[in-house]
Design a protein around this motif. Structure first.
Motif, mmCIF file in Angstrom:
data_model
loop_
_atom_site.group_PDB
_atom_site.id
_atom_site.type_symbol
_atom_site.label_atom_id
_atom_site.label_comp_id
_atom_site.label_asym_id
_atom_site.label_seq_id
_atom_site.Cartn_x
_atom_site.Cartn_y
_atom_site.Cartn_z
ATOM 1 N N PRO A 165 -92.365 -87.305 56.598
ATOM 2 C CA PRO A 165 -91.992 -88.080 55.417
ATOM 3 C C PRO A 165 -91.599 -87.224 54.217
ATOM 4 O O PRO A 165 -90.993 -87.714 53.273
ATOM 5 C CB PRO A 165 -93.250 -88.905 55.117
ATOM 6 C CG PRO A 165 -94.369 -88.198 55.829
ATOM 7 C CD PRO A 165 -93.752 -87.574 57.029
ATOM 8 N N GLY A 166 -91.929 -85.929 54.231
ATOM 9 C CA GLY A 166 -91.591 -85.057 53.115
ATOM 10 C C GLY A 166 -90.105 -84.870 52.905
ATOM 11 O O GLY A 166 -89.680 -84.316 51.880
ATOM 12 N N ILE A 167 -89.274 -85.306 53.854
ATOM 13 C CA ILE A 167 -87.823 -85.199 53.690
ATOM 14 C C ILE A 167 -87.373 -85.930 52.427
ATOM 15 O O ILE A 167 -86.560 -85.428 51.646
ATOM 16 C CB ILE A 167 -87.098 -85.773 54.928
ATOM 17 C CG1 ILE A 167 -87.406 -84.928 56.165
ATOM 18 C CG2 ILE A 167 -85.593 -85.830 54.689
ATOM 19 C CD1 ILE A 167 -86.868 -83.532 56.100
ATOM 20 N N ASP A 168 -87.900 -87.119 52.225
ATOM 21 C CA ASP A 168 -87.513 -87.886 51.026
ATOM 22 C C ASP A 168 -87.889 -87.137 49.757
ATOM 23 O O ASP A 168 -87.128 -87.129 48.776
ATOM 24 C CB ASP A 168 -88.191 -89.260 51.046
ATOM 25 C CG ASP A 168 -87.713 -90.123 52.202
ATOM 26 O OD1 ASP A 168 -86.596 -89.884 52.695
ATOM 27 O OD2 ASP A 168 -88.465 -91.015 52.623
ATOM 28 N N GLU A 169 -89.050 -86.500 49.763
ATOM 29 C CA GLU A 169 -89.521 -85.779 48.573
ATOM 30 C C GLU A 169 -88.590 -84.626 48.210
ATOM 31 O O GLU A 169 -88.240 -84.447 47.041
ATOM 32 C CB GLU A 169 -90.931 -85.259 48.817
ATOM 33 C CG GLU A 169 -91.488 -84.439 47.665
ATOM 34 C CD GLU A 169 -92.727 -83.640 48.055
ATOM 35 O OE1 GLU A 169 -93.073 -82.703 47.306
ATOM 36 O OE2 GLU A 169 -93.326 -83.950 49.102
ATOM 37 N N ILE A 170 -88.183 -83.836 49.217
ATOM 38 C CA ILE A 170 -87.336 -82.681 48.877
ATOM 39 C C ILE A 170 -85.932 -83.136 48.487
ATOM 40 O O ILE A 170 -85.278 -82.481 47.668
ATOM 41 C CB ILE A 170 -87.291 -81.633 50.013
ATOM 42 C CG1 ILE A 170 -86.710 -82.209 51.303
ATOM 43 C CG2 ILE A 170 -88.667 -81.032 50.248
ATOM 44 C CD1 ILE A 170 -86.475 -81.152 52.383
ATOM 45 N N GLU A 171 -85.472 -84.265 49.031
ATOM 46 C CA GLU A 171 -84.174 -84.780 48.594
ATOM 47 C C GLU A 171 -84.242 -85.185 47.123
ATOM 48 O O GLU A 171 -83.309 -84.919 46.348
ATOM 49 C CB GLU A 171 -83.761 -85.970 49.454
ATOM 50 C CG GLU A 171 -83.218 -85.575 50.818
ATOM 51 C CD GLU A 171 -82.665 -86.753 51.592
ATOM 52 O OE1 GLU A 171 -81.556 -86.634 52.127
ATOM 53 O OE2 GLU A 171 -83.359 -87.789 51.667
#
Length: 474
Positions: free
Chosen positions: A60-66
């Motif tokens: 789920p961290g993909i959304d955070e780095i985007e």
């Protein structure tokens, strides 16, 4: 003393690296890739994260780095993205890729995610590497320091990205970073400066990646890079390969595991004679982890902790409470008088050898997985002495049977669950069933954790059946 040397690129004023505005391509967006992408974005870099997997298979961290400004590209890696970068960051487990080789040939710098973390690290580093025992030693040193009241971070290959240590509670000159380092991480790391560096052992592993044992050992020896005469290199006594690699560095070389060294067992005591400290003696009975290999792991950890000024009481308390890590000679059940041990982390022949030698009773071995090179010969004597039958799974099963089938009866199973049932049928009360595969899990499982969990669940099913039948299913 910080954990990074002053070599490398992107140097900035006052230490660290100036990456503002520079273009970084981060390959692999699992936990480590996300951590390093987040750190680089926080430092002002222009970051592109790339992964072959679709979004639903990523954390789920993909959304955070985007949201932090990282551009994410999923699917095949566009060559122009790599050739246009100032630096490519490789996450652990990413194989050699032709598009990366092309970019490197064109002048793009390629580094490990550990290297990026080291650029800004201020805490002293205890670096741990070797074919086997790394995670246990890393965890022991970390826990000893924590119990001693020191802010401490443990990570890198152990699970938490080194990038997550930056600006954290342990990232001060008074803190401590304990970094477990794999050969994949060391081969593209050039800024490491460890106050204490441990090379526990070197045996055949990852030869599919490194080509030869000599090349693999040389990469492991990079743990001693940039050490000074004020630092310490720790190796096992009598290990000629590790001793030679340590001697090539500048640190003071210390040894463990044999009488007269800086850490050894004497009678019922563990003895530590670290330079500049009083002799420390602890009861061997404190040890809660099984096997002679784990006694060596404890000795290496005690020596490192003593050099790092950990109070003896914290060291003793840790030894007396640490029961081992999951999937490392972990007792997962006893059914009908047979003990079941999960050593799914034994992903090479050397680790399987240590697991077999750690048994205190005859056993049935469950082994096999994805072939990655190396010889089975080191297992033969231990199998002859301690193993009564072998059940084989995975891609390597036929090769293992051809080499080891002359020693004890061998049979093959299509699934791990079938292998557990076959092993249970062969084992008698007072014996053990040991999962110690000698190979990686990727031919049948997501990772060694899934393999170990599946083994434990198969054992629990045996216990449930024994309970329904009125047997002993503890």
């Amino acid at each position: 003393m910080g954990g990074a040397a002053t070599s490398g690129g992107f140097e900035g004023a006052g230490g660290g690296r100036d990456v503002a505005g520079r273009r970084f391509a981060v390959l692999g967006l699992a936990r480590t890739g996300i951590g390093v992408a987040r750190l680089l974005a926080r430092r002002g870099a222009r970051v592109t994260g790339l992964d072959l997997k679709p979004r639903h298979q990523l954390p789920p961290g993909i959304d955070e780095i985007e949201q932090a400004g990282v551009r994410v590209i999923l699917g095949p890696h566009p060559v122009e993205e790599l050739r246009g970068a100032d630096c490519i960051v490789i996450s652990p487990g990413i194989p050699d890729l032709p598009e990366v080789a092309e970019a490197e040939k064109a002048g793009v710098r390629v580094v490990s995610e550990v290297e990026v973390g080291l650029w800004w690290l201020r805490a002293p580093v205890a670096a741990v590497t070797g074919t086997n025992g790394k995670s246990t030693v890393t965890t022991l040193i970390c826990e000893m320091a924590r119990r001693g009241g020191r802010p401490v971070f443990a990570g890198a290959n152990l699970g938490t990205p080194l990038a997550d240590a930056i600006d954290g509670p342990a990232d001060t000159p008074e803190g401590l970073v304990v970094a477990e380092l794999s050969s994949f991480q060391l081969e593209r790391t050039s800024s490491l400066h460890a106050r204490v560096a441990l090379l526990l052992n070197v045996t055949d592993d990852h030869l599919d990646r490194h080509g030869s044992l000599a090349a693999y050992a040389a990469v492991k020896g990079r743990v001693f890079m940039h050490q000074t005469p004020d630092d310490f290199a720790i190796v096992r006594a009598g290990d000629e390969v590790c001793e030679r690699l340590a001697a090539e560095g500048r640190a003071r070389v210390l040894r463990f595991g044999a009488p007269g060294t800086e850490a050894f067992a004497e009678g019922e005591e563990l003895v530590v004679r670290a330079p500049g400290t009083d002799e420390l003696r602890l009861p061997r009975s404190l040890l809660r982890i099984r096997g002679t290999h784990n006694q060596d792991n404890a000795l290496a950890s005690l020596l490192a902790a003593r050099l790092l000024d950990v109070p003896p009481a914290a060291m003793a308390e840790t030894l007396g409470t640490f029961t081992g890590l999951p999937h490392r000679m972990q007792l997962v059940g006893e059914v009908r008088g047979v003990e079941y041990y999960d050593d799914s982390k034994a992903t090479n022949v050397g680790a399987t050898l240590r697991a077999i030698e750690g048994l205190d009773r005859p056993g049935v071995l469950v082994a096999g997985g994805r072939e990655k090179g190396g010889s089975y010969a080191p297992l033969r004597e231990a199998i002859r002495r301690k193993i009564v039958r072998i059940v084989l799974i995975g891609e390597a099963r036929r090769a293992m049977r051809a080499e080891l089938g002359d020693l004890v009866p061998c049979e093959e199973a299509e699934t791990l669950e079938e292998a557990v049932r076959r092993a249970a049928a062969a084992a008698t009360p007072g014996q053990a069933v040991l999962l110690a595969p000698a190979y990686s899990s990727w031919d049948m499982f997501r990772d060694y954790v899934e393999r170990g969990n599946r083994f434990a669940e198969a054992v629990r099913e045996l216990a449930r059946e024994a309970g329904r039948e009125g047997g002993d299913g503890r």
